[in-house]
Design an enzyme around this catalytic site. Structure first.
Site, PDB file in Angstrom:
ATOM      1  N   GLY A 266       7.604  22.019  18.498  1.00 20.25           N
ATOM      2  CA  GLY A 266       8.207  21.167  17.481  1.00 20.25           C
ATOM      3  C   GLY A 266       8.804  21.977  16.354  1.00 20.25           C
ATOM      4  CG  ASN A 267      11.781  20.585  14.107  1.00 19.85           C
ATOM      5  OD1 ASN A 267      11.678  19.898  13.093  1.00 19.85           O
ATOM      6  ND2 ASN A 267      12.352  20.135  15.211  1.00 19.85           N
TER       7      ASN A 267
END
Ligand code: CTP
Ligand code: CA
Length: 238
Positions: free
Chosen positions: A33-34
């Site tokens: 993810g980020n």
């Protein structure tokens, strides 16, 4: 925060905003993810609704209260975000891609949790995700000049496409190249990195306009940057 005193200049307009950050599954419990929190996208949705727009907010993994006046579609992966954005964009006047979209996803998703006891871990091979913003620009370019099957004859939708760019270096040069490459009308360029943009209450940016102009937005609430974006969008709508 109550949004008052805004022009109703987006009344009758349908806008789509993507927000948050996509996640790509490694196995049932893990993902890549980020750091996007969705704050800027939510500020865009909120302010657009306050200016009279009919708003569809495509939210990827956002833990924020629902903004007033927006229809929310929740997604997790880039494939899901793409489906939702393309579907909502078919009859939209404006699309704003504020979401941080994962550029890569694991080539395979393990059906069962990867166990420590399985031995040394395998490398995770990554493959490229589709570029949704570029696809929107491409679709519009390919649409016939008059009538594209939408309910509004003669309109090539979306009329205005807005991208975001997170850059850690050579911010303006990279932004200009990205604007051209993606075929969007506006590109909001943020410098990201230590303590900048992600998860903070405020934001500073340069909004690049296709054709040359660059609008500097000094550090301030994310709603202020959102309003500058909508000002630039509103003048580009017939
Ligand atoms: N974007 C998208 N689909 C992707 C990747 C990005 O629609 N697969 C959109 C983002 O929502 C954003 C814009 O493209 O509006 C720019 O994203 P950014 O990550 O800055 O650009 P990239 O083209 O992915 O280039 P890079 O990450 O290599 O700088
Ligand atoms: Ca990217």
């Amino acid at each position: 925060r109550v949004l008052r005193g805004r022009p109703r200049d987006l009344a009758g307009r349908k806008v789509v905003v993507s927000a948050g950050g996509t996640r790509e599954a490694i196995d049932p419990v893990r993902f890549i993810g980020n750091r996007s929190t969705g704050l800027q996208g939510y500020a865009l949705a909120k302010t657009a609704a306050a200016r009279g727009a009919e708003v569809t907010l495509v939210a990827a993994n956002v833990a924020l209260p629902d903004p007033a006046g927006a229809a929310i579609v929740r997604v997790e992966s880039t494939a899901q975000l793409r489906e939702a954005v393309l579907a909502a964009s078919a009859d939209a006047d404006v699309v704003v891609m504020a979401a941080a979209v994962a550029d890569f996803r694991p080539e395979t998703r393990h059906d069962a949790k990867i166990k420590k006891t399985d031995g040394e871990p395998e490398a995770i091979r990554l493959v490229k995700n589709p570029d949704i913003l570029a696809e929107l620009g491409e679709r519009r370019r390919a649409a016939p000049a008059a009538g594209n099957g939408s309910e509004r004859p003669g309109a090539v939708l979306p009329r205005v496409i807005v991208g975001f760019a997170a850059e850690t270096h050579d911010v303006l040069a990279n932004g200009q190249a990205k604007l051209a490459r993606k075929g969007c009308d506006l590109l909001v360029v943020n410098q990201v990195g230590e303590g900048l943009a992600f998860g903070t209450a405020g934001n500073a940016a340069t909004v690049l306009v296709a054709g040359g102009e660059a609008v500097e937005v000094p550090f301030g609430p994310k709603e202020d940057l959102a309003d500058v974006v909508w000002d630039l969008v509103a003048v580009r709508l017939p």
